[in-house]
Design a protein around this motif. Structure first.
Motif, PDB file in Angstrom:
ATOM      1  N   LEU A  84       0.928  -1.253  -0.098  1.00 34.11           N
ATOM      2  CA  LEU A  84      -0.014   0.113  -0.140  1.00 34.11           C
ATOM      3  C   LEU A  84       0.806   1.513  -0.066  1.00 34.11           C
ATOM      4  CD1 LEU A  84      -2.899  -0.954   2.639  1.00 34.11           C
ATOM      5  CD2 LEU A  84      -3.122  -0.610  -0.089  1.00 34.11           C
ATOM      6  N   ARG A  85       2.104   1.076   0.615  1.00 34.04           N
ATOM      7  CA  ARG A  85       3.021   2.485   0.369  1.00 34.04           C
ATOM      8  C   ARG A  85       3.549   2.759  -0.911  1.00 34.04           C
ATOM      9  NH1 ARG A  85       8.350   3.607   3.401  1.00 34.04           N
ATOM     10  NH2 ARG A  85       8.053   1.613   4.617  1.00 34.04           N
ATOM     11  N   LEU A  86       3.927   1.462  -1.508  1.00 33.92           N
ATOM     12  CA  LEU A  86       4.502   1.413  -2.684  1.00 33.92           C
ATOM     13  C   LEU A  86       3.179   2.157  -3.824  1.00 33.92           C
ATOM     14  CD1 LEU A  86       5.972  -2.257  -3.172  1.00 33.92           C
ATOM     15  CD2 LEU A  86       6.939   0.155  -2.397  1.00 33.92           C
ATOM     16  N   ARG A  87       1.919   1.672  -3.499  1.00 32.71           N
ATOM     17  CA  ARG A  87       1.032   2.280  -4.241  1.00 32.71           C
ATOM     18  C   ARG A  87       0.588   3.768  -4.122  1.00 32.71           C
ATOM     19  NH1 ARG A  87      -4.722  -0.132  -2.995  1.00 32.71           N
ATOM     20  NH2 ARG A  87      -3.885  -1.904  -3.590  1.00 32.71           N
ATOM     21  N   TYR A  88       0.784   4.254  -2.772  1.00 31.10           N
ATOM     22  CA  TYR A  88       0.411   5.460  -2.711  1.00 31.10           C
ATOM     23  C   TYR A  88       1.702   6.456  -2.473  1.00 31.10           C
ATOM     24  CZ  TYR A  88      -4.259   3.602  -1.682  1.00 31.10           C
ATOM     25  OH  TYR A  88      -5.393   2.825  -1.790  1.00 31.10           O
ATOM     26  N   ALA A  89       2.886   6.171  -2.826  1.00 27.61           N
ATOM     27  CA  ALA A  89       3.862   6.754  -2.986  1.00 27.61           C
ATOM     28  C   ALA A  89       4.636   6.353  -4.291  1.00 27.61           C
ATOM     29  CB  ALA A  89       4.944   6.810  -1.872  1.00 27.61           C
ATOM     30  N   ALA A  90       3.721   6.086  -5.237  1.00 31.53           N
ATOM     31  CA  ALA A  90       4.360   5.581  -6.573  1.00 31.53           C
ATOM     32  C   ALA A  90       5.240   6.431  -7.118  1.00 31.53           C
ATOM     33  CB  ALA A  90       3.185   5.284  -7.472  1.00 31.53           C
ATOM     34  N   ALA A  91       5.053   7.742  -6.941  1.00 31.73           N
ATOM     35  CA  ALA A  91       5.775   8.750  -7.925  1.00 31.73           C
ATOM     36  C   ALA A  91       7.415   8.698  -7.396  1.00 31.73           C
ATOM     37  CB  ALA A  91       5.419  10.025  -8.023  1.00 31.73           C
ATOM     38  N   PHE A  92       7.659   8.440  -6.173  1.00 32.49           N
ATOM     39  CA  PHE A  92       8.888   8.593  -5.373  1.00 32.49           C
ATOM     40  C   PHE A  92      10.049   7.975  -5.884  1.00 32.49           C
ATOM     41  CE2 PHE A  92      12.443   8.074  -2.361  1.00 32.49           C
ATOM     42  CZ  PHE A  92      12.405   9.118  -1.808  1.00 32.49           C
ATOM     43  N   SER A  93      10.075   6.736  -6.471  1.00 33.92           N
ATOM     44  CA  SER A  93      11.176   6.037  -6.995  1.00 33.92           C
ATOM     45  C   SER A  93      11.657   6.845  -8.313  1.00 33.92           C
ATOM     46  CB  SER A  93      11.145   4.654  -7.387  1.00 33.92           C
ATOM     47  OG  SER A  93      12.248   4.210  -7.796  1.00 33.92           O
ATOM     48  N   GLU A  94      10.794   7.127  -9.244  1.00 29.90           N
ATOM     49  CA  GLU A  94      11.252   7.956 -10.448  1.00 29.90           C
ATOM     50  C   GLU A  94      11.840   9.321 -10.223  1.00 29.90           C
ATOM     51  OE1 GLU A  94      12.375   8.726 -14.327  1.00 29.90           O
ATOM     52  OE2 GLU A  94      12.211   6.932 -13.196  1.00 29.90           O
ATOM     53  N   GLY A  95      10.900   9.967  -9.194  1.00 26.41           N
ATOM     54  CA  GLY A  95      11.015  11.360  -8.640  1.00 26.41           C
ATOM     55  C   GLY A  95      12.672  11.230  -8.157  1.00 26.41           C
ATOM     56  N   TRP A  96      12.888  10.349  -7.152  1.00 27.40           N
ATOM     57  CA  TRP A  96      14.216  10.347  -6.763  1.00 27.40           C
ATOM     58  C   TRP A  96      15.452  10.386  -7.914  1.00 27.40           C
ATOM     59  CZ3 TRP A  96      16.876  11.325  -2.443  1.00 27.40           C
ATOM     60  CH2 TRP A  96      18.192  11.011  -2.411  1.00 27.40           C
ATOM     61  N   THR A 130       0.642  11.142 -14.100  1.00 27.63           N
ATOM     62  CA  THR A 130       1.910  10.416 -13.591  1.00 27.63           C
ATOM     63  C   THR A 130       2.993  11.222 -13.966  1.00 27.63           C
ATOM     64  OG1 THR A 130       0.652   8.234 -13.884  1.00 27.63           O
ATOM     65  CG2 THR A 130       2.988   8.310 -13.998  1.00 27.63           C
ATOM     66  N   ARG A 131       2.959  11.663 -15.034  1.00 28.01           N
ATOM     67  CA  ARG A 131       4.312  12.505 -15.454  1.00 28.01           C
ATOM     68  C   ARG A 131       4.504  13.793 -14.579  1.00 28.01           C
ATOM     69  NH1 ARG A 131       3.970   8.202 -18.027  1.00 28.01           N
ATOM     70  NH2 ARG A 131       4.989   7.564 -16.115  1.00 28.01           N
ATOM     71  N   ALA A 132       3.259  14.454 -14.363  1.00 27.44           N
ATOM     72  CA  ALA A 132       3.260  15.483 -13.644  1.00 27.44           C
ATOM     73  C   ALA A 132       3.706  15.455 -12.255  1.00 27.44           C
ATOM     74  CB  ALA A 132       1.847  16.244 -13.683  1.00 27.44           C
ATOM     75  N   GLY A 133       3.410  14.157 -11.447  1.00 29.94           N
ATOM     76  CA  GLY A 133       3.802  13.999 -10.241  1.00 29.94           C
ATOM     77  C   GLY A 133       5.210  13.472 -10.086  1.00 29.94           C
ATOM     78  N   GLU A 134       5.594  13.017 -11.163  1.00 32.59           N
ATOM     79  CA  GLU A 134       7.072  12.424 -11.107  1.00 32.59           C
ATOM     80  C   GLU A 134       8.011  13.513 -11.444  1.00 32.59           C
ATOM     81  OE1 GLU A 134       6.738   7.818 -12.989  1.00 32.59           O
ATOM     82  OE2 GLU A 134       7.265   9.596 -14.416  1.00 32.59           O
ATOM     83  N   ALA A 135       7.603  14.638 -12.071  1.00 37.12           N
ATOM     84  CA  ALA A 135       8.319  16.023 -12.226  1.00 37.12           C
ATOM     85  C   ALA A 135       8.211  17.067 -11.425  1.00 37.12           C
ATOM     86  CB  ALA A 135       7.991  16.498 -13.830  1.00 37.12           C
ATOM     87  N   TRP A 136       7.300  16.878 -10.358  1.00 38.50           N
ATOM     88  CA  TRP A 136       7.088  17.916  -9.245  1.00 38.50           C
ATOM     89  C   TRP A 136       7.973  17.231  -8.127  1.00 38.50           C
ATOM     90  CZ3 TRP A 136       4.809  17.656  -4.456  1.00 38.50           C
ATOM     91  CH2 TRP A 136       4.695  18.846  -3.875  1.00 38.50           C
ATOM     92  N   LEU A 137       7.927  16.135  -7.848  1.00 40.03           N
ATOM     93  CA  LEU A 137       8.592  15.757  -6.731  1.00 40.03           C
ATOM     94  C   LEU A 137      10.012  15.814  -6.292  1.00 40.03           C
ATOM     95  CD1 LEU A 137       7.872  12.295  -4.969  1.00 40.03           C
ATOM     96  CD2 LEU A 137      10.230  13.001  -5.064  1.00 40.03           C
ATOM     97  N   PRO A 138      10.899  16.112  -7.548  1.00 44.10           N
ATOM     98  CA  PRO A 138      12.137  16.481  -7.059  1.00 44.10           C
ATOM     99  C   PRO A 138      12.224  17.961  -6.970  1.00 44.10           C
ATOM    100  CG  PRO A 138      11.963  16.018  -9.703  1.00 44.10           C
ATOM    101  CD  PRO A 138      10.698  15.330  -8.878  1.00 44.10           C
ATOM    102  N   LEU A 139      11.288  18.891  -7.482  1.00 46.17           N
ATOM    103  CA  LEU A 139      11.211  19.939  -7.280  1.00 46.17           C
ATOM    104  C   LEU A 139      10.951  20.151  -5.674  1.00 46.17           C
ATOM    105  CD1 LEU A 139       9.202  21.597 -10.365  1.00 46.17           C
ATOM    106  CD2 LEU A 139      11.799  21.170  -9.908  1.00 46.17           C
ATOM    107  N   ARG A 140      10.094  19.350  -5.264  1.00 47.17           N
ATOM    108  CA  ARG A 140       9.518  19.656  -3.902  1.00 47.17           C
ATOM    109  C   ARG A 140      10.826  19.244  -2.937  1.00 47.17           C
ATOM    110  NH1 ARG A 140       8.590  18.739   1.113  1.00 47.17           N
ATOM    111  NH2 ARG A 140       6.506  18.103   1.879  1.00 47.17           N
ATOM    112  N   LEU A 141      11.525  18.013  -3.517  1.00 43.50           N
ATOM    113  CA  LEU A 141      12.779  17.773  -2.602  1.00 43.50           C
ATOM    114  C   LEU A 141      13.834  18.969  -2.473  1.00 43.50           C
ATOM    115  CD1 LEU A 141      13.418  13.756  -3.474  1.00 43.50           C
ATOM    116  CD2 LEU A 141      12.267  14.872  -1.609  1.00 43.50           C
ATOM    117  N   ASP A 142      14.037  19.641  -3.800  1.00 40.78           N
ATOM    118  CA  ASP A 142      14.908  20.853  -3.765  1.00 40.78           C
ATOM    119  C   ASP A 142      14.741  21.928  -2.837  1.00 40.78           C
ATOM    120  OD1 ASP A 142      16.767  20.057  -5.780  1.00 40.78           O
ATOM    121  OD2 ASP A 142      15.898  21.081  -7.317  1.00 40.78           O
ATOM    122  N   ARG A 143      13.220  22.171  -2.546  1.00 39.08           N
ATOM    123  CA  ARG A 143      12.862  23.161  -1.610  1.00 39.08           C
ATOM    124  C   ARG A 143      12.949  22.791  -0.232  1.00 39.08           C
ATOM    125  NH1 ARG A 143       8.655  23.458  -5.285  1.00 39.08           N
ATOM    126  NH2 ARG A 143       7.277  22.660  -3.769  1.00 39.08           N
TER     127      ARG A 143
END
Length: 395
Positions: A260-272, A352-365
């Motif tokens: 369930l964590r893999l499902r609901y944090a699905a963008a993290f791996s590519e975002g990382w 999906t693509r919007a989430g993956e692209a935004w996550l690294p911006l969030r980590l940057d901030r």
């Protein structure tokens, strides 16, 4: 539980769906059994099954599982009643990224990042004397400079692999100052090209993750090596090898997050992986202007497809118009994602693509301002497996 100053969170969105007065005590095993049961239940029943457990009674990894499951299931419930494309899209973003990934915020941040990356690319193009009516036209001109192209033969492919290994060697000594200590197996990684049998079988690039007794390996697709200029490869190494997937994925395998964590944090791996490319840019890996342009092209590829995702699914822009905007920005498609095929995937996978692209911006901030805090903060992000962004705090 008071949020730790070391950066691993205790749960904003999850807390919102935990009833006041929830008092059931249960350790990791009991919570794990409840999570397993929740996977087979209707959403409301699943939330009821998880609601009584106290976060303070779980270990760090199981606590993150419970938080992610509660937050994601609550979003699934909201999606059943969602009205309007914008509301639905925003919830889909939050489902795979985090509760703070609202449509307005993601669209604004991606637009800002697009302007910043385009301006940085334009500055470098001017420095190199490469003219053109758009960033895409300038990238096309750079892609055709024979100085940066490998020969389309076995020797050329071997040269590409050698260049990638040199980048990997340059990254390794930087890692302790960025991520802190990694398990030794994460450092035992290498790269090779697809062999003739794999090419004949139609394989694309793939990875073998490192583990105890198993060397990690990124098998890179160099079938059309002339489409992979030398300056595009340093970012590939950072993304696919270190500090990207070969750091995050093996640590996640050891942490064993619940499905369930893999499902609901699905963008993290590519975002990382995308964040790892950005981190190496900040750390000064891309010393030549051409290498930095290769990095910016990869960043603009992710940002442009995120903006296309929003344009198609929220703004009502036709796919061919979204494709034209991507061409205007990029000129050349990513090696593995021709424009038309990528647009088709975006159409089929909203948010999906919007989430993956935004996550690294969030980590940057969110990353600590002082570089002294980076190793502990990054280690906290990776130690227990992927996180939703609403589970991340600055140090």
């Amino acid at each position: 539980m008071t949020p730790s100053r070391r950066g691993v969170l205790t749960g904003i969105g999850a807390a919102a769906v935990t009833p006041a007065g929830a008092t059931t005590r249960g350790g990791n095993t009991e919570i794990g059994l409840a999570l397993d049961a929740a996977m087979a239940l209707p959403v409301d029943d699943a939330l009821s099954r998880l609601a009584p457990f106290r976060l303070d009674d779980a270990g760090p990894g199981r606590r993150l599982d419970l938080q992610a499951a509660r937050a994601g299931l609550a979003i699934d419930r909201a999606l059943t009643a969602a009205r309007g494309e914008a509301t639905s899209f925003s919830l889909k973003l939050q489902r795979i990224v985090g509760n703070d990934a609202t449509l307005d915020r993601v669209a604004r941040d991606l637009g800002d990042a697009h302007r910043a990356a385009t301006a940085a690319a334009d500055h470098l193009f001017q420095r190199l004397g490469i003219a053109g009516r758009s960033s895409g036209a300038r990238f096309e001109a750079l892609w055709r400079d024979p100085h940066w192209l490998f020969a389309d033969d076995d020797a050329g492919r071997a040269s590409a692999v050698t260049a990638m290994r040199a980048t990997l060697a340059a990254i390794r000594p930087r890692l302790p100052h960025l991520l802190g200590p990694l398990p030794p197996e994460c450092l035992v990684v290498d790269v090779r090209a697809l062999d003739a049998a794999e090419i004949a079988a139609g394989k694309g690039g793939y990875r073998i993750l490192p583990s105890a007794g198993t060397r990690g390996l990124y098998i890179v697709d160099l079938k059309e090596v002339r489409r992979r200029p030398r300056f595009t490869l340093p970012s590939v190494v950072a993304h696919e090898l270190l500090p990207g997937h070969m750091a995050q994925m093996p640590l996640e395998a050891l942490a064993r997050p619940h499905p369930l964590r893999l499902r609901y944090a699905a963008a993290f791996s590519e975002g990382w992986g995308i964040y790892a490319e950005r981190l190496m840019a900040i750390d000064g890996l891309y010393t030549r202007p051409e290498d930095m342009l290769g990095h910016l092209h990869w960043m603009l590829f992710r940002i442009a497809r995120g903006l296309a995702d929003i344009a198609i699914h929220v703004r009502g822009i036709a796919p061919d118009q979204a494709e034209a905007a991507m061409r205007e920005t990029l000129g050349e498609p990513a090696y593995f994602a021709p424009f038309a095929g990528d647009i088709a995937r975006i159409v089929a996978e909203p948010a999906t693509r919007a989430g993956e692209a935004w996550l690294p911006l969030r980590l940057d901030r969110t990353r600590p301002t002082s570089r002294a805090g980076w190793p502990a903060w990054h280690a906290g992000l990776l130690r227990h497996g992927r996180l939703r962004t609403d589970m991340i705090r600055s140090r």
